[in-house]
Design a protein around this motif. Structure first.
Motif, PDB file in Angstrom:
ATOM      1  N   ALA A 196       0.836  -1.196   0.000  1.00 36.33           N
ATOM      2  CA  ALA A 196       0.000   0.000   0.000  1.00 36.33           C
ATOM      3  C   ALA A 196       0.877   1.255   0.000  1.00 36.33           C
ATOM      4  CB  ALA A 196      -0.921  -0.005   1.223  1.00 36.33           C
ATOM      5  N   GLN A 197       1.960   1.242   0.801  1.00 34.90           N
ATOM      6  CA  GLN A 197       2.845   2.415   0.840  1.00 34.90           C
ATOM      7  C   GLN A 197       3.445   2.679  -0.531  1.00 34.90           C
ATOM      8  OE1 GLN A 197       5.859   1.381   3.679  1.00 34.90           O
ATOM      9  NE2 GLN A 197       4.470   1.252   5.410  1.00 34.90           N
ATOM     10  N   ASN A 200       0.917   3.983  -3.083  1.00 38.99           N
ATOM     11  CA  ASN A 200       0.662   5.407  -2.834  1.00 38.99           C
ATOM     12  C   ASN A 200       1.803   6.268  -3.356  1.00 38.99           C
ATOM     13  OD1 ASN A 200      -1.768   4.881  -1.609  1.00 38.99           O
ATOM     14  ND2 ASN A 200      -0.959   4.913   0.473  1.00 38.99           N
ATOM     15  N   ALA A 203       1.643   6.600  -7.063  1.00 36.40           N
ATOM     16  CA  ALA A 203       0.578   7.528  -7.459  1.00 36.40           C
ATOM     17  C   ALA A 203       1.036   8.972  -7.251  1.00 36.40           C
ATOM     18  CB  ALA A 203      -0.689   7.239  -6.661  1.00 36.40           C
ATOM     19  N   ASP A 204       1.694   9.240  -6.118  1.00 32.88           N
ATOM     20  CA  ASP A 204       2.182  10.599  -5.845  1.00 32.88           C
ATOM     21  C   ASP A 204       3.206  11.037  -6.877  1.00 32.88           C
ATOM     22  OD1 ASP A 204       0.628  10.620  -3.636  1.00 32.88           O
ATOM     23  OD2 ASP A 204       2.253  10.195  -2.206  1.00 32.88           O
ATOM     24  N   GLN A 206       3.610  10.010  -9.863  1.00 29.86           N
ATOM     25  CA  GLN A 206       3.012  10.219 -11.172  1.00 29.86           C
ATOM     26  C   GLN A 206       2.430  11.623 -11.277  1.00 29.86           C
ATOM     27  OE1 GLN A 206      -0.286   7.624 -12.365  1.00 29.86           O
ATOM     28  NE2 GLN A 206       0.496   7.805 -14.445  1.00 29.86           N
ATOM     29  N   TYR A 225      -6.364   0.295  -8.522  1.00 33.57           N
ATOM     30  CA  TYR A 225      -6.032   1.492  -7.774  1.00 33.57           C
ATOM     31  C   TYR A 225      -5.149   2.455  -8.536  1.00 33.57           C
ATOM     32  CZ  TYR A 225      -8.300   0.109  -3.548  1.00 33.57           C
ATOM     33  OH  TYR A 225      -9.250  -0.214  -2.641  1.00 33.57           O
ATOM     34  N   ILE A 226      -4.568   1.991  -9.653  1.00 33.88           N
ATOM     35  CA  ILE A 226      -3.581   2.867 -10.285  1.00 33.88           C
ATOM     36  C   ILE A 226      -3.839   3.122 -11.762  1.00 33.88           C
ATOM     37  CG2 ILE A 226      -1.938   1.010 -10.817  1.00 33.88           C
ATOM     38  CD1 ILE A 226       0.049   3.339  -9.440  1.00 33.88           C
ATOM     39  N   ALA A 227      -4.620   2.244 -12.422  1.00 33.03           N
ATOM     40  CA  ALA A 227      -4.699   2.323 -13.883  1.00 33.03           C
ATOM     41  C   ALA A 227      -5.874   3.163 -14.373  1.00 33.03           C
ATOM     42  CB  ALA A 227      -4.779   0.924 -14.475  1.00 33.03           C
TER      43      ALA A 227
END
Lengths: 331, 343, 308
Positions: A196-197, A200, A203-204, A206, A225-227
């Motif tokens: 999870a870390q 995250n 995502a940040d 990106q 969660y990311i795509a």
């Protein structure tokens, strides 16, 4: 997913590996493993394409072929309109700065003989980005950006935990300031809380760096969660490709549906239809004729056509492509 | 309530670290019961001690560097497994308590056919003849859903896929109809569609053979789908223990809550780049557990008491007393939980 | 042998001890150093090697005679060990101790240099074959197969027999250039496995040149078995040199090598056992020490032995 706004445009990518020879070459001729078989997709700048499939489906080979860590047999990979596969020497090296890769195995992806500082200084030196104190400052900044204390620069890989190593791997990829990252199962070797870390963090990064991702994974829940877009691979081919919300809400290919239903959900009260596929994934050296999925396909309409005629990847709904004769009547 | 089949009390398995100077308290005072016919999920991240716990039950810990501390107690069918003579223990291993492992690749011997390997336990424990054992092996292959069992019995492990090998492992474990099956991450190395097959197979076999299953896994999704009760482990200890519906509906230990929040969920609303609530920091080293509550350095609620005093397992049951226990001081001061992050 | 010589020998022993202690102190804190010295024979073996090397370097200080000096051929041939001649004299009236010490220079030197030649060639060939694979690999490995199929001693005998007087450099090159085949196979296998590791792919993705990838990422991670095989190989080369010299085809007399010392003393073995026995013991001792160091290095350099 139009090609015009795409940063990365992959067209008709093919990679065949020569198979093993039976009986020391005396037996049957080699069977060619069709690891990647006519794969096409485009990724819009700043977006993430999730490339999903089970082991052996060719998803990692796609990622490595794009970076030319493996030489493809056919196809084009355009980055800003420049075909990567025809570049040589200096131009290729220059382009390598723009695209990087993060690997699955945080134990295998760092050189055990180098400190974190040496690992991160190398790309800076290769591309003449920084040396000496300047490099030291950039390394410290990179470590901080991936959530590590700059003190870790002195550590060796074996002194770090899996999550910390993966952060170093990400920092190494970022060191040359790429626009495009191939993330090859970047969190599947990590424990859930660490996973999870790292998700995250990705995502940040990106958002902050306006990065474009190709996120390769076997876990559809992680990809969710990311795509922005998801492509599902089976036996070297893309069988379905769609914007993520569409694909998760209304999958059109029976394989996507089965894959989704097989993912365990941490909720004992969940009432979900469970489709349990029979049999194993066939060997990519001997893919079934017709639709490659037909021997395992649970679709009630499965018929002779599926056994003989390979379905084309076609648009079955706005923005949604599926390679199934019966995509209009999903499971 | 029925009598437990397997009763583990205050199990402590320690390892001597490489320099010989330290002690890694991999399992440090673990207690739980396994009832006939149930599936008990043992959940935790790597380094929490779940695998060492399962290996300790059959005394498969390599000694040295490991050793099970005196005072530990594992009762099976009225006898303490930890004090049995090696010969008595062997009569239980593979016969009444069987085990399957994560790696179907390395857990099978590459130089014997799968039939030989399945038959071996039957020959050793039930003194079957070779012919009878072979027939039994074919029967077992059929039971675990391998097509053409009469041909497959003569195949070698390398001729089979990962999913098939895991089925063979299960056939090997079940050949003597054990009362307890310990399954250590049985599906972790497999693809999701194969995982679904194996989980379904285990469920079916459990119903048919009436055995109890101890399912060790890191995957809360697997537990939610398969286990009747769940034991959550952290840093060598049980931190929460409850019936599955209760645990997922009402997780109480901040670690359980954090773990649940960390899992990417397929049933979550679809939005790209949604944030997951991870648990900050990482699992400490087994040679250096934090004092007080072992989770306090990563806990969003920790206060002085958590740093100083190790909490015992406290009863939080709403139903039967002792059915839901939690190792957390929050149970004594529930008002501290409000208005904090983590759920 | 004078008091000064004895003192110098003692000094060499002390120096060797100090060197071993210092190595131990410096590496003992690291995990590989700890694994090395965990072997009970590692420290004594290191001492033996350090002692011979020190003595060989300080040869003029620790010996009373030049190695080829025939002190008194009529009266002092086959003299038994005494305070004046601690290891006796040989059939030609030369001091065995002095020859042993000067011989150490030649024997150890040939061993180390020939191994250096062999390892360098083997690493280059194996590294290139393993990294580039395909036809490069196929060609080089067939060459190696041919090399391995040739009887080495016979080949050496053939070549050496063409010379009246084999120069030492030629001998070193010959032994080295016939001894790299095994090493190259080992290196190739190691490189093949290391090059598949992801940090190598990462380096390539970063745009690193092949030379950089090989030198910085592949070879350092393939170094452990190479170093171990080199340590074990020196002993082998020394035995080979001794064998050739014994046959009269290696280091030519009167220059001393441990092999030709054995040959020189051999005919008088019955009356003067010491002339052959002491060089023989020296060879055994050094080879055993090298094997022990090789074994300890194997453990020290193997990260899989890392348990914590």
């Amino acid at each position: 997913m139009t090609s015009s706004s795409a940063l990365v445009d992959v067209q008709g990518l093919v990679k065949h590996f020569p198979g093993e020879r039976a009986f020391f070459g005396l037996g049957r001729p080699r069977a060619v493993v069709r690891a990647v078989d006519d794969v096409s997709f485009a990724i819009t700048s700043g977006q993430t394409l999730g490339l999903v499939g089970e082991s052996g489906c060719g998803k990692s080979t796609v990622g490595r072929t794009i970076l030319r860590l493996i030489e493809p047999d056919a196809g084009r990979v355009l980055m800003d309109g420049l075909n990567l596969l025809t570049l040589g020497g200096r131009e290729l090296r220059a382009l390598r700065r723009r695209m990087q890769i993060v690997f699955q195995d945080p134990y295998g992806s760092l050189n055990p003989r180098l400190t974190v500082r040496q690992t991160l200084a190398e790309p800076l030196a290769i591309h003449h980005l920084a040396t000496g104190a300047d490099a030291g400052r950039r390394i410290a900044a990179l470590l901080e950006e991936v959530g590590l204390d700059p003190g870790f620069a002195r550590s060796y890989a074996h002194e770090l935990s899996g999550g910390q190593r993966q952060r170093v791997g990400i920092a190494r990829a970022l060191s040359v300031e790429p626009q495009f990252l191939v993330l090859d199962e970047p969190v599947s070797a990590l424990d859930v809380s660490v996973q999870a870390q790292v998700l995250n963090l990705l995502a940040d990064l990106q958002q902050r760096r306006r990065l474009t991702y190709l996120f390769i994974a076997h876990d559809l829940a992680v990809v969710k969660y990311i795509a922005d877009d998801v492509a599902v691979m089976y036996l070297g081919k893309i069988v379905e490709r769609a914007p993520a919300p569409r694909l998760y809400a209304a999958p059109r290919h029976p394989y996507t549906t089965s894959l989704l239903s097989a993912v365990p959900v941490p909720d004992p009260t969940a009432q979900r239809p469970r489709i349990v596929l029979t049999g194993d994934v066939p060997s990519p050296a001997h893919p079934p004729a017709g639709c490659p999925f037909h021997p395992r396909c649970p679709h009630p309409k499965k018929d002779a056509r599926c056994h003989t005629e390979p379905p084309a990847l076609r648009e079955v709904a706005p923005g949604q492509l599926a390679a199934c004769h019966y995509a209009e009547e999903p499971l | 309530m029925t009598e437990p089949l397997l009763r583990v009390r205050d199990l402590k398995t320690y390892f001597v670290t490489e320099h010989g100077s330290g002690t890694a308290r991999a399992v440090d005072g673990v207690s739980f019961d396994l009832y006939p016919g149930e599936t008990l999920g043992l959940v935790g991240e790597s380094g929490c001690g779940k695998t060492v716990t399962s290996l300790s039950v059959l005394r498969l810990i390599p000694e040295p560097p490991g050793h099970i501390r005196p005072g530990s107690f594992i009762e099976f069918a009225g006898r303490n497994l930890l004090t049995l003579a090696p010969r008595e223990l062997r009569a239980i291993r593979g016969n009444q308590i069987a085990m399957i492992f994560q790696e179907p690749m390395t857990s099978l011997n590459p130089v014997f056919t799968v039939g030989d390997q399945i038959a071996e336990a039957a020959i050793v424990h039930q003194r079957l003849s070779r012919r009878a054992a072979r027939a039994r092996a074919i029967e077992m292959l059929k039971l675990v859903g391998i097509p053409d069992p009469a041909q497959r019995v003569d195949h070698y492990p390398h001729q089979m896929s990962g999913g098939m090998r895991q089925r063979v492992m299960i056939a090997m474990a079940l050949v003597c109809h054990p009362k307890v099956l310990i399954a250590d991450e049985p599906t972790t190395a497999l693809d999701v569609t194969i995982q679904a097959q194996i989980l379904e197979l285990l469920e079916r076999l459990q119903a048919e053979l009436g055995m109890a299953v101890m399912l060790i896994t890191h995957d809360l999704g697997v537990v939610a789908g398969s286990a009747d009760r769940v034991v959550v482990m952290y840093a060598g200890q049980v931190v929460e223990q409850a019936p599955t519906p209760d645990l997922f509906a009402r997780p109480l230990h901040p670690y359980t809550v954090g773990l649940l929040a960390s899992v990417p969920r397929l049933d979550a609303p679809s939005r790209a780049r949604a944030r997951l609530h991870g648990i900050p920091g990482q699992v400490p080293a087994a040679s250096d557990w934090p004092g007080g509550c072992r989770f306090h350095p990563r806990c969003p609620y920790a206060w002085d008491r958590c740093r100083e005093e190790e909490p015992p397992l406290l009863d939080a049951s709403t139903g039967e007393p002792g059915s839901h226990t939690v190792r957390c001081w929050l149970l004594t001061e529930p008002q501290r939980r409000t208005g904090r992050p983590g759920s | 042998m004078s008091v000064w010589n004895w003192l110098a020998v003692g000094g060499a022993a002390v120096l060797a001890l100090v060197a071993v202690a210092e190595i131990r102190r410096r590496t003992g804190t690291g995990s590989s150093g700890r694994r090395f010295f965990r072997h009970p024979s590692a420290a004594p073996a290191l001492f033996v090697l350090a002692f011979f090397v020190t003595v060989a370097l300080a040869a003029p200080l620790v010996t009373p005679y030049r190695p080829y000096v025939q002190i008194d051929i009529t009266r002092l041939a086959n003299h038994a060990p005494s305070t004046q001649f601690p290891l006796g004299t040989d059939p030609f009236g030369r001091d065995v101790w002095s020859r042993l010490v000067y011989g150490a220079r030649i024997s150890l030197g040939i061993g180390a240099l020939a191994m250096l030649v062999a390892v360098t060639t083997g690493v280059v060939v194996g590294g290139v074959a393993g990294y580039f694979r395909r036809w490069v690999d196929a060609t080089l490995m067939r060459l190696v197969d041919v090399g391995l199929a040739m009887p080495r001693v016979f080949m050496l005998l053939m070549v050496v027999a063409l010379w009246d007087h084999v120069p030492l450099t030629v001998l070193v090159l010959l032994i080295g250039l016939t001894g790299w085949f095994g090493t190259s196979r080992l290196v190739r296998a190691e490189v093949l496995s290391v090059r598949e590791r992801e940090f190598v792919a990462a380096a390539r993705a970063l745009g690193a040149e092949p030379a950089r990838v090989i030198l910085r990422h592949v070879l350092p991670n393939a170094a452990a078995p190479i170093i171990v095989s080199a340590a074990l190989g020196i002993g082998n080369v020394m035995l080979l040199e001794a064998g050739l010299s014994f046959l009269g085809l290696g280091v030519p007399s009167p220059a001393p090598s441990w092999g030709n010392m054995i040959a020189d003393g051999w005919p008088k073995m019955a009356v003067a056992w010491w002339a052959s026995t002491f060089p023989g013991l020296a060879i055994s001792l050094v080879v055993m020490a090298l094997n022990a160091v090789g074994d300890a290095l194997r453990d020290a350099l193997d990260p899989r032995k890392e348990t914590a």
